[in-house]
Motif scaffolding. Structure first.
Motif, mmCIF file in Angstrom:
data_model
loop_
_atom_site.group_PDB
_atom_site.id
_atom_site.type_symbol
_atom_site.label_atom_id
_atom_site.label_comp_id
_atom_site.label_asym_id
_atom_site.label_seq_id
_atom_site.Cartn_x
_atom_site.Cartn_y
_atom_site.Cartn_z
ATOM 1 N N ASP A 44 0.857 -0.827 0.022
ATOM 2 C CA ASP A 44 -0.401 -0.297 0.208
ATOM 3 C C ASP A 44 0.868 1.209 -0.195
ATOM 4 O O ASP A 44 0.156 2.346 -0.134
ATOM 5 C CB ASP A 44 -0.834 -0.203 1.158
ATOM 6 C CG ASP A 44 -2.189 -1.347 0.913
ATOM 7 O OD1 ASP A 44 -2.685 -1.500 0.024
ATOM 8 O OD2 ASP A 44 -3.115 -0.880 1.883
ATOM 9 N N ASP A 45 2.230 1.361 0.548
ATOM 10 C CA ASP A 45 2.844 2.402 0.429
ATOM 11 C C ASP A 45 3.093 3.082 -0.943
ATOM 12 O O ASP A 45 3.804 4.401 -1.288
ATOM 13 C CB ASP A 45 4.395 2.090 1.168
ATOM 14 C CG ASP A 45 4.149 1.523 2.902
ATOM 15 O OD1 ASP A 45 3.781 2.255 3.112
ATOM 16 O OD2 ASP A 45 5.061 1.146 3.322
ATOM 17 N N TRP A 46 3.334 2.568 -2.467
ATOM 18 C CA TRP A 46 3.495 2.582 -3.333
ATOM 19 C C TRP A 46 1.770 2.991 -4.512
ATOM 20 O O TRP A 46 2.124 3.145 -5.235
ATOM 21 C CB TRP A 46 4.057 1.369 -3.886
ATOM 22 C CG TRP A 46 5.339 0.233 -3.821
ATOM 23 C CD1 TRP A 46 5.823 1.095 -2.242
ATOM 24 C CD2 TRP A 46 6.371 -0.427 -3.982
ATOM 25 N NE1 TRP A 46 7.048 0.183 -2.667
ATOM 26 C CE2 TRP A 46 6.726 -0.818 -3.180
ATOM 27 C CE3 TRP A 46 5.840 -1.812 -4.539
ATOM 28 C CZ2 TRP A 46 8.001 -1.598 -2.926
ATOM 29 C CZ3 TRP A 46 6.226 -2.654 -4.738
ATOM 30 C CH2 TRP A 46 7.377 -2.755 -4.011
ATOM 31 N N ILE A 47 0.973 2.803 -3.777
ATOM 32 C CA ILE A 47 -0.724 3.476 -4.340
ATOM 33 C C ILE A 47 -0.681 4.230 -5.285
ATOM 34 O O ILE A 47 -1.113 3.929 -6.305
ATOM 35 C CB ILE A 47 -1.726 2.321 -3.444
ATOM 36 C CG1 ILE A 47 -3.040 2.457 -4.297
ATOM 37 C CG2 ILE A 47 -1.174 3.330 -2.296
ATOM 38 C CD1 ILE A 47 -3.048 1.780 -5.229
ATOM 39 N N PHE A 48 -0.491 5.124 -4.641
ATOM 40 C CA PHE A 48 -0.572 6.105 -5.045
ATOM 41 C C PHE A 48 0.409 6.600 -6.067
ATOM 42 O O PHE A 48 0.394 7.290 -6.936
ATOM 43 C CB PHE A 48 -0.791 7.637 -4.319
ATOM 44 C CG PHE A 48 -1.491 7.558 -3.413
ATOM 45 C CD1 PHE A 48 -3.092 7.937 -3.923
ATOM 46 C CD2 PHE A 48 -1.694 7.084 -2.024
ATOM 47 C CE1 PHE A 48 -4.458 8.096 -3.096
ATOM 48 C CE2 PHE A 48 -3.094 7.073 -1.231
ATOM 49 C CZ PHE A 48 -4.067 7.380 -1.552
ATOM 50 N N GLU A 49 1.205 6.539 -6.120
ATOM 51 C CA GLU A 49 2.529 6.063 -6.825
ATOM 52 C C GLU A 49 2.321 5.675 -8.424
ATOM 53 O O GLU A 49 1.980 5.609 -9.531
ATOM 54 C CB GLU A 49 3.616 6.291 -6.509
ATOM 55 C CG GLU A 49 5.452 6.186 -7.413
ATOM 56 C CD GLU A 49 6.271 5.846 -6.453
ATOM 57 O OE1 GLU A 49 7.631 5.788 -7.609
ATOM 58 O OE2 GLU A 49 6.492 5.605 -5.578
ATOM 59 N N LEU A 50 1.794 3.942 -8.382
ATOM 60 C CA LEU A 50 1.456 3.231 -9.320
ATOM 61 C C LEU A 50 -0.019 4.118 -9.811
ATOM 62 O O LEU A 50 0.021 4.604 -10.892
ATOM 63 C CB LEU A 50 0.908 2.375 -8.703
ATOM 64 C CG LEU A 50 2.367 1.192 -8.144
ATOM 65 C CD1 LEU A 50 2.033 -0.182 -6.806
ATOM 66 C CD2 LEU A 50 3.263 1.254 -8.976
ATOM 67 N N LEU A 51 -0.955 4.974 -8.884
ATOM 68 C CA LEU A 51 -1.731 5.212 -9.147
ATOM 69 C C LEU A 51 -2.018 6.316 -10.982
ATOM 70 O O LEU A 51 -1.997 6.080 -11.777
ATOM 71 C CB LEU A 51 -3.078 5.709 -8.528
ATOM 72 C CG LEU A 51 -4.227 4.978 -7.535
ATOM 73 C CD1 LEU A 51 -4.452 5.392 -6.913
ATOM 74 C CD2 LEU A 51 -4.771 4.283 -8.734
ATOM 75 N N GLU A 52 -0.121 7.417 -10.419
ATOM 76 C CA GLU A 52 0.266 8.505 -11.486
ATOM 77 C C GLU A 52 0.175 7.648 -12.484
ATOM 78 O O GLU A 52 0.330 8.612 -13.470
ATOM 79 C CB GLU A 52 1.171 9.357 -10.182
ATOM 80 C CG GLU A 52 0.699 9.793 -9.284
ATOM 81 C CD GLU A 52 -0.931 10.862 -10.298
ATOM 82 O OE1 GLU A 52 -0.754 11.247 -11.282
ATOM 83 O OE2 GLU A 52 -2.073 11.135 -9.853
#
Length: 207
Positions: free
Chosen positions: A43-51
């Motif tokens: 989950d630590d990566w989720i917003f980066e992956l969303l972008e």
């Protein structure tokens, strides 16, 4: 998703999937500290992956990216749940290259996007399990978290958004539990009677 036997990093991973508010992160951190294993929270990566999401390769994640948080819980029902589960599959696909570059020693990897249906390609039996909280416990834990207000304040009808949010997560939890059970995988149910010490011991014993 097919297991590439040349990717030996898979054999260094202990996987914990499941659903929100089941204690995955807490258990992983305690076990990591006790054993010296590295810990990765997907989950630590989720917003980066969303972008990085796009309509062609990851349409569900792209919907979350382009819709904005103020629309994520504007609707309920099965369509919202299906979109979320699809986004988790896409998140897992996008996480794999990053995991391959980061896993160099025995590591605990935890996150909702590790779904039972990908386990056979990524992990031998006995190296993965799922933690799933009861609906009542999940809702009570979410109610205690301050960040929910920053999400719900974006909606004209926050009560409806809250209901849709919980419905989506309850349904995803049921999906994870049912899928794991059907495939004969270990599922740990978590509720208000579960204490963290016994939970950690149970996960450690299984691994």
């Amino acid at each position: 998703m097919r297991r590439n036997l040349s990717n030996f990093w898979f054999d260094n991973v202990y996987w914990i999937g499941g659903a929100s508010c089941s204690g995955k992160s807490t258990v992983s951190d305690i076990l990591g500290k006790a054993t010296g294993l590295d810990v990765i929270h997907l989950d630590d990566w989720i917003f980066e992956l969303l972008e990085l999401a796009d309509a062609r390769s990851s349409p569900a994640m792209n919907w979350y990216r382009t819709a904005g948080m103020g629309r994520w819980f504007a609707e309920g029902g099965q369509n919202a749940t299906d979109r979320y589960i699809t986004s988790l599959r896409e998140e897992m696909e996008r996480s794999l290259p990053r995991l391959k570059s980061k896993v160099e020693s025995p590591t605990i990897v935890e996150g909702n996007c590790f779904l039972p249906k990908v386990a056979s390609d990524l992990s031998p039996h006995g190296r993965h399990l799922w933690m799933v909280a009861s609906d009542e416990f999940r809702e009570s834990r979410y109610s205690e978290r301050e960040f929910r207000h920053s999400v719900l304040d974006r909606y004209d009808d926050p009560d409806s958004a809250w209901s849709n949010w919980m419905e989506r997560d309850h349904r995803q939890a049921a999906y994870a539990r049912t899928s794991a059970n059907e495939m004969g995988y270990e599922v740990i149910d978590v509720d208000e009677s579960t204490d963290i010490e016994s939970l950690v011991k149970r996960v450690a014993k299984y691994f």
